[in-house]
Design an enzyme around this catalytic site. Structure first.
Site, PDB file in Angstrom:
ATOM      1  N   HIS A  22       0.549  -1.515   0.087  1.00 31.25           N
ATOM      2  CA  HIS A  22      -0.313   0.311  -0.101  1.00 31.25           C
ATOM      3  C   HIS A  22       0.661   1.470  -0.256  1.00 31.25           C
ATOM      4  O   HIS A  22       1.815   1.191   0.167  1.00 31.25           O
ATOM      5  CB  HIS A  22      -0.687   0.119   1.469  1.00 31.25           C
ATOM      6  CG  HIS A  22      -1.791   1.137   0.943  1.00 31.25           C
ATOM      7  ND1 HIS A  22      -1.239   2.465   1.321  1.00 31.25           N
ATOM      8  CD2 HIS A  22      -3.449   1.305   0.682  1.00 31.25           C
ATOM      9  CE1 HIS A  22      -2.331   2.870   1.603  1.00 31.25           C
ATOM     10  NE2 HIS A  22      -3.960   2.629   1.059  1.00 31.25           N
TER      11      HIS A  22
ATOM     12  N   ASP B 238     -11.605   1.552  -1.023  1.00 27.11           N
ATOM     13  CA  ASP B 238     -10.673   2.741  -0.373  1.00 27.11           C
ATOM     14  C   ASP B 238     -10.961   3.034   0.617  1.00 27.11           C
ATOM     15  O   ASP B 238     -10.670   4.140   0.354  1.00 27.11           O
ATOM     16  CB  ASP B 238      -9.451   3.478  -1.795  1.00 27.11           C
ATOM     17  CG  ASP B 238      -7.811   3.794  -0.917  1.00 27.11           C
ATOM     18  OD1 ASP B 238      -7.902   3.418  -0.206  1.00 27.11           O
ATOM     19  OD2 ASP B 238      -7.536   4.167  -1.858  1.00 27.11           O
TER      20      ASP B 238
HETATM   21  C1  1WB Z   1      -5.801   8.950   0.813  1.00 28.88           C
HETATM   22  C2  1WB Z   1      -5.933   7.720   0.019  1.00 28.88           C
HETATM   23  C3  1WB Z   1      -5.025   9.686   2.417  1.00 28.88           C
HETATM   24  C4  1WB Z   1      -5.420   6.818   0.690  1.00 28.88           C
HETATM   25  C5  1WB Z   1      -5.018   8.292   2.962  1.00 28.88           C
HETATM   26  O1  1WB Z   1      -4.084   8.427   3.930  1.00 28.88           O
HETATM   27  C6  1WB Z   1      -4.410   7.441   2.467  1.00 28.88           C
HETATM   28  C7  1WB Z   1      -6.628  10.050   0.567  1.00 28.88           C
HETATM   29  C8  1WB Z   1      -3.098   7.593   4.691  1.00 28.88           C
HETATM   30  O2  1WB Z   1      -7.530  10.012  -0.119  1.00 28.88           O
HETATM   31  O3  1WB Z   1      -6.205  11.542   0.745  1.00 28.88           O
HETATM   32  C9  1WB Z   1      -5.285   5.366   0.442  1.00 28.88           C
HETATM   33  O4  1WB Z   1      -5.564   4.753   1.150  1.00 28.88           O
HETATM   34  O5  1WB Z   1      -5.064   5.190  -0.895  1.00 28.88           O
HETATM   35 MN    MN Z   2      -6.390   2.425   0.268  1.00 27.34          MN
END
Ligand code: 1WB
Ligand code: MN
Length: 340
Positions: A179, A302
């Site tokens: 990830h 997600d």
């Molecule tokens: C976001 C996406 C932020 C993910 C995250 O913080 C993680 C976002 C840890 O959309 O801003 C992710 O897991 O794709």
């Molecule tokens: Mn994610």
């Protein structure tokens, strides 16, 4: 009318209060890791991410999340401790919190065995202890695979110091989900500005680079059965396979890349699966299925970073055969993550 397909979403983020508190301490500390703007927002309310209310979505698993799953017909979420996981902590804290998160995850799954599965965390900062935690999480806690949030202190899993982790993952047939987190110090220069640090661009640069390092270094000759899962439509790596093959074979010829047993495209086909998390683009999905086969693409939302309804609508509407859709919605997840 045929019965709706089982929907298993495989890149679904959660946290626990203890990890959130430790990330708040990181947020208040010094440093210039490119993860800090996001960590300061989500865990310490700094402007920007602080307004998104992600933390509530990460922590409320059996209430709000289950209700949203019910509302949108999501049968199961495969949970993983959210980025950056335990990878910004010192080694002891990281080991302790990874084990605690894994215990909590196993408890949640035990209470809702048809609704949740989970990927185990570990602390790459201590590779041997990480391997032990992987063994415990898979054999004793019966977790379904592993998650790592890309680099650790600027180092990547091609580094032999991390091979005990890859060895344990392979030995336990535990698929390792790489990830994203923000790009390492070595990569971050041009990614600091305009919000490019995180999900918009930096995450893909970081994880794509990680995956290519692993393929090019020959790690998969050493661990031929290791399975890696990449989210965000494969972080676009498979769109580059033709050029990776061409240029890597040239680089091998002139001594710039190590000799490998297989081509880069062959490694990607053998050792990787990808998920659709956060990329609701029908053309990208069509390319992925044609290039990699419907056995190697898994559906994901997600959550809570992306909304559930459009992720479901995207896959429901995808112009795929019923058989391919069943593979992407649930059968591949059942096979790769050992879900009953
Ligand atoms: C976001 C996406 C932020 C993910 C995250 O913080 C993680 C976002 C840890 O959309 O801003 C992710 O897991 O794709
Ligand atoms: Mn994610």
């Amino acid at each position: 009318m045929t019965a709706p397909l089982r929907r298993i979403a495989v890149e679904e983020a959660f946290s626990i209060p203890e990890v959130a508190a430790a990330l708040q301490r990181v947020a208040r500390g010094p440093g210039d890791s490119l993860d800090l703007p996001l960590v300061r927002g989500i865990y310490d309310g700094a402007p920007g991410y602080g307004s998104m209310n992600f933390l509530e979505g990460l922590l409320d698993i059996e209430g709000r999340r289950l209700r949203e799953m019910d509302e949108h017909g999501v049968d199961m979420q495969v949970l993983s401790l959210t980025a950056p996981g335990v990878q910004m902590f010192d080694a002891d804290t990281a080991c302790e919190l990874a084990a605690l998160a894994n215990d909590r995850l196993a408890e949640i799954i035990a209470r809702h065995p048809t609704r949740f599965a989970g990927l185990a965390s570990f602390a790459p900062q201590a590779p041997k202890r990480a391997a032990q935690e992987i063994e415990r999480a898979i054999t004793r806690l019966k977790l379904n695979g592993l998650v790592v949030n890309s680099h650790t202190n600027g180092e990547y899993l091609d580094d032999p110091k991390y091979w005990p982790i890859l060895e344990a993952a392979e030995a336990h047939d535990a698929c390792l989900y790489i990830h994203p987190r923000a790009p390492s110090d070595g990569l971050k220069g041009a990614l600091r500005d305009y919000g490019m640090d995180a999900a918009m661009w930096g995450y893909g640069v970081e994880v794509g680079t990680h995956a290519v390092r692993m393929m090019v270094s020959g790690v998969f000759d050493r661990f031929p059965k290791l399975k890696i899962c990449l989210g965000h439509m494969g972080e676009a790596v498979h769109f580059w396979l033709w050029r990776l093959n061409f240029m890597n074979s040239r680089a091998q010829k002139i001594g710039r890349s190590p000799k490998t047993e297989l081509t880069m495209a062959e490694y990607f086909q053998r050792n990787f699966v990808i998920t659709t998390s956060g990329v609701e683009d029908p053309l990208a999905l069509e390319y992925s299925v044609k290039k990699l086969g419907a056995d190697n693409v898994l559906w994901a939302i997600d959550y809570p970073y992306q909304p559930t309804a459009p992720a479901v609508a995207f896959m429901d509407a995808a112009p795929l055969s019923p058989e391919d859709k069943a593979k992407i919605y649930h059968r591949n997840a059942e096979r790769i993550f050992h879900i009953a």
